[in-house]
Design a protein around this motif. Structure first.
Motif, PDB file in Angstrom:
ATOM      1  N   ILE A   1      -5.270  -3.251  -3.673  1.00  0.00           N
ATOM      2  CA  ILE A   1      -4.532  -3.373  -2.410  1.00  0.00           C
ATOM      3  C   ILE A   1      -5.221  -2.602  -1.283  1.00  0.00           C
ATOM      4  N   THR A   2      -5.917  -1.493  -1.613  1.00  0.00           N
ATOM      5  CA  THR A   2      -6.623  -0.734  -0.580  1.00  0.00           C
ATOM      6  C   THR A   2      -7.748  -1.561   0.027  1.00  0.00           C
TER       7      THR A   2
ATOM      8  N   PHE B   1      -6.261  -4.015   2.297  1.00  0.00           N
ATOM      9  CA  PHE B   1      -5.809  -3.316   3.507  1.00  0.00           C
ATOM     10  C   PHE B   1      -6.966  -3.125   4.477  1.00  0.00           C
TER      11      PHE B   1
ATOM     12  N   TYR C   1       0.835  -1.202   0.000  1.00  0.00           N
ATOM     13  CA  TYR C   1       0.000   0.000   0.000  1.00  0.00           C
ATOM     14  C   TYR C   1       0.870   1.253   0.000  1.00  0.00           C
TER      15      TYR C   1
ATOM     16  N   ILE D   1      -3.488   0.044  -6.739  1.00  0.00           N
ATOM     17  CA  ILE D   1      -3.887   0.714  -5.495  1.00  0.00           C
ATOM     18  C   ILE D   1      -5.310   0.327  -5.109  1.00  0.00           C
TER      19      ILE D   1
ATOM     20  N   LYS E   1      -4.235   2.686   8.345  1.00  0.00           N
ATOM     21  CA  LYS E   1      -4.088   3.256   6.997  1.00  0.00           C
ATOM     22  C   LYS E   1      -3.556   4.690   7.067  1.00  0.00           C
TER      23      LYS E   1
END
Length: 361
Positions: A277-278, A281, A30, A274, A290
């Motif tokens: 992966i966000t 996360f 991230y 992104i 975060k």
């Protein structure tokens, strides 16, 4: 003996922050991807700080790529007919994702607007005002009260990010600047754009985590929730193109050729990664951690911008790094734990090989 103890404490704290090795990999990925994005977008600008391509088109094409990736990952273990069946069955969840999708649409488009005005380091600095806001929204949506130590670490994190850009002018002692931008309290358009992006980041991130881990929505498989998000995002970006009057011109041969430039392609691919992966996360970790990843991005971005663009690293950068490290250490002593619902973690399609923490969008 002291060295062994230090190693033990470090591993113990890391284990509290990252329950599994996979979650640590997600955290690092991230950070790397977001650092890349700010630098790539800046590199894609022209000398006059404008973009030689339609930024809304780039955002929409990115959402199409995300949709393709999420769909392929889902049909890898399920049939396409199953995907259509889940979409029809859980259309209410699809509608719920309109909220974060519209906010992320605005956030992603404002990214280009703000990076045309600010350098990457200043841009990420100003976004750190979302730190405390994220803590407040997190408490409201998840009905979890952060401890004093957690709030202290968040406040220290904010201070560290502000210190990063403080510069004292000996001729104007009352002036504090952010990378050359005056910290006067008047609200100009650029600051309003940043504040709007901060709001989008805070609310969209926490609300997405709420959908991923909520009892009423977590039964929907991870990648299906991604599919819902990206379908809604594409629709939102189409609306933006229609509103700006660029719906036709956005897909002309000239417009497509401008997007096929190497740097712009990298921006698109990096933003696609992104998005995936966000979601991982937010599912395996949480919105509070975060914010710490975002703060660490700021420090690494400062160093890389010095190396690539010649933006100097001063004493304030060093002090900020110390403060942010202290904030991270305090947070590691009492990290926020916000796991997915048990029903979701039982979903076999959402488990990783080591079955850690369930899926993310």
């Amino acid at each position: 003996m002291a060295g062994w103890l230090l190693v033990f404490l470090t591993r113990w704290r890391l284990r509290k922050l990252f329950p599994t090795r996979w979650s640590a990999v997600v955290f690092l990925a991230y950070m790397v991807l977001f650092i890349n994005q700010g630098i790539l977008v800046t590199a894609s600008r022209k000398a006059d700080n404008t973009y030689p391509y339609n930024t809304v088109t780039v955002v929409m094409i990115t959402e199409v790529f995300k949709l393709m990736v999420a769909t392929l990952l889902y049909v890898k273990d399920n049939s396409f007919q199953e995907l259509l069946k889940v979409t029809a069955k859980d259309k209410k969840v699809l509608l719920l994702y309109l909220v974060p999708a519209s906010l992320y649409c605005l956030y992603n488009n404002l990214q280009f607007v703000n990076l045309a005005v600010y350098d990457p380091t200043t841009y990420y600095l100003l976004l750190q005002f979302r730190v405390v806001t994220t803590g407040i929204v997190f408490q409201v949506l998840f009905k979890k009260t952060l401890s004093r130590l957690q709030w202290l670490s968040l406040l220290l994190l904010t201070i560290g990010c502000v210190v990063k850009q403080i510069k004292h002018d000996t001729h104007m002692r009352d002036v504090v600047s952010f990378g050359g931008q005056s910290l006067s309290l008047h609200l100009n358009a650029n600051l309003l754009h940043i504040l709007l992006q901060v709001f989008c980041s805070c609310f969209a991130g926490v609300y997405t985590e709420f959908l991923l881990k909520g009892e009423k929505t977590s039964h929907v498989p991870l990648m299906m929730q991604n599919v819902f998000m990206y379908l809604d995002s594409i629709m939102c970006n189409m609306c933006v193109l229609a509103y700006t009057g660029d719906l036709r011109s956005a897909f002309t041969t000239e417009s497509i050729n401008s997007i096929l430039q190497p740097t712009v392609v990298l921006v698109t691919l990096n933003q696609t990664a992104i998005g995936i992966i966000t979601s991982l996360f937010l599912k395996s970790l949480n919105s509070i951690l975060k914010t710490f990843a975002s703060a660490l991005e700021l420090m690494f971005t400062a160093v890389l911008c010095w190396y690539i663009f010649g933006i100097p690293v001063d004493i304030f950068t060093f002090i900020a790094i110390v403060i942010v490290c202290l904030a991270t250490l305090l947070y590691s002593l009492n990290p926020v734990v916000n796991p997915a619902s048990s029903r979701h973690t039982r979903d076999s399609t959402m488990t990783h090989d080591s079955k850690q923490n369930g899926p993310g969008v």
